[in-house]
Design a protein around this motif. Structure first.
Motif, PDB file in Angstrom:
ATOM      1  N   VAL A  25       0.877  -1.177   0.000  1.00 27.65           N
ATOM      2  CA  VAL A  25       0.000   0.000   0.000  1.00 27.65           C
ATOM      3  C   VAL A  25       0.910   1.220   0.000  1.00 27.65           C
ATOM      4  N   ASN A  26       1.088   1.820  -1.160  1.00 26.82           N
ATOM      5  CA  ASN A  26       2.113   2.850  -1.314  1.00 26.82           C
ATOM      6  C   ASN A  26       1.627   4.274  -1.104  1.00 26.82           C
ATOM      7  N   HIS A  27       0.314   4.473  -1.031  1.00 33.19           N
ATOM      8  CA  HIS A  27      -0.191   5.840  -0.958  1.00 33.19           C
ATOM      9  C   HIS A  27      -1.325   5.934   0.052  1.00 33.19           C
ATOM     10  N   GLY A  28      -1.064   6.530   1.190  1.00 35.87           N
ATOM     11  CA  GLY A  28      -2.087   6.706   2.203  1.00 35.87           C
ATOM     12  C   GLY A  28      -1.841   7.955   3.020  1.00 35.87           C
ATOM     13  N   MET A  29      -2.940   8.521   3.559  1.00 34.13           N
ATOM     14  CA  MET A  29      -2.803   9.714   4.385  1.00 34.13           C
ATOM     15  C   MET A  29      -3.802   9.639   5.531  1.00 34.13           C
ATOM     16  N   TYR A  30      -3.344   9.970   6.718  1.00 34.07           N
ATOM     17  CA  TYR A  30      -4.216  10.035   7.889  1.00 34.07           C
ATOM     18  C   TYR A  30      -4.607  11.480   8.170  1.00 34.07           C
TER      19      TYR A  30
ATOM     20  N   ALA B  13      -1.296   8.107  -6.998  1.00 28.37           N
ATOM     21  CA  ALA B  13       0.149   8.236  -6.831  1.00 28.37           C
ATOM     22  C   ALA B  13       0.641   9.649  -7.129  1.00 28.37           C
ATOM     23  N   GLU B  14       0.036  10.304  -8.101  1.00 30.88           N
ATOM     24  CA  GLU B  14       0.483  11.642  -8.479  1.00 30.88           C
ATOM     25  C   GLU B  14       0.268  12.651  -7.352  1.00 30.88           C
ATOM     26  N   THR B  15      -0.919  12.616  -6.744  1.00 28.79           N
ATOM     27  CA  THR B  15      -1.199  13.522  -5.628  1.00 28.79           C
ATOM     28  C   THR B  15      -0.298  13.220  -4.441  1.00 28.79           C
ATOM     29  N   PHE B  16      -0.108  11.930  -4.156  1.00 29.81           N
ATOM     30  CA  PHE B  16       0.730  11.536  -3.030  1.00 29.81           C
ATOM     31  C   PHE B  16       2.158  12.047  -3.213  1.00 29.81           C
ATOM     32  N   GLU B  17       2.715  11.887  -4.409  1.00 26.95           N
ATOM     33  CA  GLU B  17       4.084  12.340  -4.640  1.00 26.95           C
ATOM     34  C   GLU B  17       4.183  13.859  -4.569  1.00 26.95           C
ATOM     35  N   LEU B  18       3.128  14.554  -4.984  1.00 27.69           N
ATOM     36  CA  LEU B  18       3.119  16.014  -4.850  1.00 27.69           C
ATOM     37  C   LEU B  18       3.146  16.408  -3.377  1.00 27.69           C
ATOM     38  N   LEU B  19       2.371  15.716  -2.568  1.00 29.58           N
ATOM     39  CA  LEU B  19       2.343  16.009  -1.131  1.00 29.58           C
ATOM     40  C   LEU B  19       3.689  15.719  -0.473  1.00 29.58           C
TER      41      LEU B  19
END
Length: 463
Positions: free
Chosen positions: A17-22, A34-40
Motif C-alpha cells: 500500500v504505497n499511498h495513504g494519508m491520515y 500516486a500523483e497527488t501523493f508524490e506532490l504532497l
C-alpha cells in the motif's frame, strides 16, 4: 513557492500500500492516487514548487499551507513507510471485568476473579508500539471498559499519540457528562455502542436492577451531546416479541442504529436459559418478518440483523449480509474477512486474535494466534500465526475447505464468517479450523433463504 503538510495530516505507506494519508481526528486512512501523493511528499518546506491547480486545491482543502523555506512538516506528519502489511486499527479489550452479571456472557461479574485487566504501564507501552507501527484508530471494549480505574487517562494517552478512539463498547452505566466533555476536549467523536436487550427485558438479561433505565439515560445523554450511538441487542425467545417496541423507543431517543444479535448457545447461556436461543431457521423467519414490518414503517434509524440483513429505512432499502459479492464472481486474492484484515483484536490477556468474537472460544480450547506479551507488535506484524490468518485469501479457503470449494454459492458468500467456521469445526471435530464451514451461510443459501429474503422484501431496493 514553498509548502508544508499541515499538522492534522500525515503521509503513510505500507507493504503493498504505497499511498495513504491520515487525518488526525478521522479513523480511516485517506487513499489517493500516486500523483497527488508524490506532490504532497514534496510539500516539505524544501522544494520550490511552481504554482498549479493541484496545489491550489490542496491549500483550499487545508491539507497544505504556504511556508518559509526550511519550515518542515511536524514529525508525525512526515512521510513514513512501514515494512509490514497495512493494519490501521485495534479492537482492544481493556479488561475482562464487568459490573453486570449478564446471563449469556463469559465476562459476567461472578467470573471477575478469573478475569484479567491491562496494567496501565503495559498499556502505555502497547500504545507506543501501535504509534510506531502506524496504527491510527482504537476500539475500546471489555468486560466493561469504563470499569478500568485509568479509563480517562487511557483515552488521553490515545490522543497524545495522534491516534483516534473510533468506537467505545459499554453498558452505559458509567457514561456521564464528564466523559463526553473529555471526548469534546480531545476532539474525539467515538461511535458509542451500548448494550440494550429490549424494553422490559434488559434488567433480566444483564442481571442488574436498573440497567434498562441507565442504558436509556446513556442513549439520551449521547444524543443531546451529538454523539452517535449503536444499540446492541441480544435477541432470544424471551424478548423477540418486544423488538418492534424496542426499535421505536430507541429511535425516539435519537439512537443512530440498532444491531440485533441472535443469542447463541454458549455454555453460560444454556445454563441460565435452557432452550432460550431461537433455532437458526426460526431466527431467520422472525428477523425477516421484522425487516418487512420495519421497512414498511416511517423510520430513520438503521438496523443490523446479525448475519442476515442491514436495513436502511430512509432509502427503503436493504443489504443481504450473507451476500458478500452480489455478482457471484470468484475473487481468489480477496481476504477471507475484510474486518479481520484491517483490525487486530487483542484480549485482556494480551492475545492477538482475528476477532474478539472468536477469542474466548479458541482460548477455552487452548488455541492461540499470537501474544503481545511474548512478542513485540512490530514482530507480529511481520509474520506469524495471526498475520498468516488475517492475510489468508479466498483461494486458501477453497484449498483448505473442499465443501466451500465445491459449492455453487461460494462466489456470493465467500465462505461466510470465520468465527462461526471455527465454532463449527471445533464442535464437530474437536479441531480448531480457521477455514471451517460457516453453518449459517450454508443454511442461508442451501436452505432457500436467499430467495425467500428477496421474495419477502420485493417491494424494497436491494443494495
Amino acid at each position: 513557492m514553498y509548502y508544508r503538510l499541515c499538522d492534522d495530516y500525515a503521509l503513510r505507506a505500507w507493504k503493498f500500500v504505497n499511498h495513504g494519508m491520515y487525518h488526525r481526528y478521522s479513523p480511516e486512512p485517506l487513499r489517493m492516487d500516486a500523483e497527488t501523493f508524490e506532490l504532497l511528499r514534496t510539500c516539505d518546506g524544501e522544494h520550490d514548487l511552481p504554482e498549479s491547480d493541484a496545489l491550489k486545491s490542496l491549500t483550499e482543502q487545508g491539507v497544505i499551507a504556504p511556508c518559509e523555506q526550511g519550515e518542515q512538516p511536524s514529525e508525525w506528519s512526515r512521510w513514513r513507510k512501514y515494512p509490514h502489511r497495512f493494519v490501521p486499527s485495534m479492537n482492544l479489550m481493556l479488561t475482562g471485568k464487568c459490573n453486570y452479571n449478564c446471563r449469556h456472557c463469559f465476562n459476567a461479574s461472578d467470573n471477575a476473579d478469573r478475569m484479567e485487566e491491562w496494567d496501565y504501564d503495559a498499556l502505555i507501552d502497547l500504545f507506543d508500539q501501535m504509534a510506531d507501527c502506524g496504527f491510527h484508530s482504537i476500539t475500546l471494549t471489555g468486560g466493561e471498559p469504563m470499569l478500568h480505574p485509568r479509563f480517562a487517562d487511557i483515552v488521553r494517552a490515545i490522543y497524545e499519540r495522534n491516534m483516534v478512539l473510533e468506537k467505545l463498547t459499554t453498558n452505559g452505566l458509567f457514561l456521564r457528562q464528564d466523559t463526553l466533555d473529555l471526548f469534546r476536549e480531545l476532539n474525539a467523536a467515538p461511535f458509542i455502542k451500548i448494550s440494550f436487550d429490549g424494553v422490559g427485558h434488559h434488567d433480566w438479561m444483564r442481571g442488574h436492577k436498573g440497567a434498562e433505565q441507565d442504558a436509556l439515560r446513556a442513549f439520551r445523554l449521547c444524543a443531546e451531546n451529538g454523539f452517535r450511538t449503536l444499540a446492541q441487542t441480544q435477541v432470544h425467545r424471551g424478548n423477540i416479541d418486544a423488538m418492534p417496541e424496542t426499535l421505536r423507543v430507541l429511535e425516539d431517543l435519537g439512537v443512530t442504529g440498532t444491531r440485533i444479535i441472535r443469542t447463541t448457545e454458549v455454555p453460560r447461556w444454556v445454563k441460565n436459559a435452557p432452550d432460550g436461543s431461537l433455532p437458526i431457521e426460526e431466527y431467520f423467519e422472525k428477523m425477516l418478518d421484522l425487516a418487512d414490518r420495519y421497512l414498511r414503517g416511517e423510520h430513520k434509524m438503521s438496523v443490523i440483523l446479525w448475519r442476515i440483513l442491514n436495513l436502511y429505512p430512509k432509502e427503503k432499502a436493504y443489504h443481504m449480509v450473507m451476500e458478500r459479492h452480489t455478482d457471484g464472481a470468484d475473487r481468489p486474492t480477496e481476504p477471507v474477512c475484510g474486518g479481520n484484515r484491517t483490525m487486530m483484536a487483542v484480549t485482556c490477556e494480551g492475545n492477538a486474535a482475528p476477532c474478539l468474537q472468536m477469542s474466548d472460544y479458541i482460548g477455552h480450547h487452548g488455541y492461540r494466534f499470537d501474544s503481545l506479551k511474548e512478542r513485540h507488535l512490530a514482530d507480529i506484524l511481520l509474520g506469524g500465526r495471526w498475520m498468516e490468518s488475517v492475510c489468508a485469501n479466498l483461494y486458501a479457503l477453497r484449498e483448505n475447505n473442499k465443501t466451500c470449494d465445491g459449492c455453487a454459492w461460494f462466489g456470493r458468500c465467500a465462505g461466510g464468517c470465520r468465527a462461526l467456521g471455527i465454532l463449527e469445526s471445533t464442535e464437530k471435530t474437536g479441531t480448531t479450523d480457521y477455514f471451517g464451514c460457516d453453518p449459517l451461510a450454508c443454511l442461508f443459501y442451501k436452505g432457500g433463504w436467499y430467495e425467500r429474503v428477496q421474495e419477502k422484501l420485493g417491494d424494497f431496493k436491494k443494495i
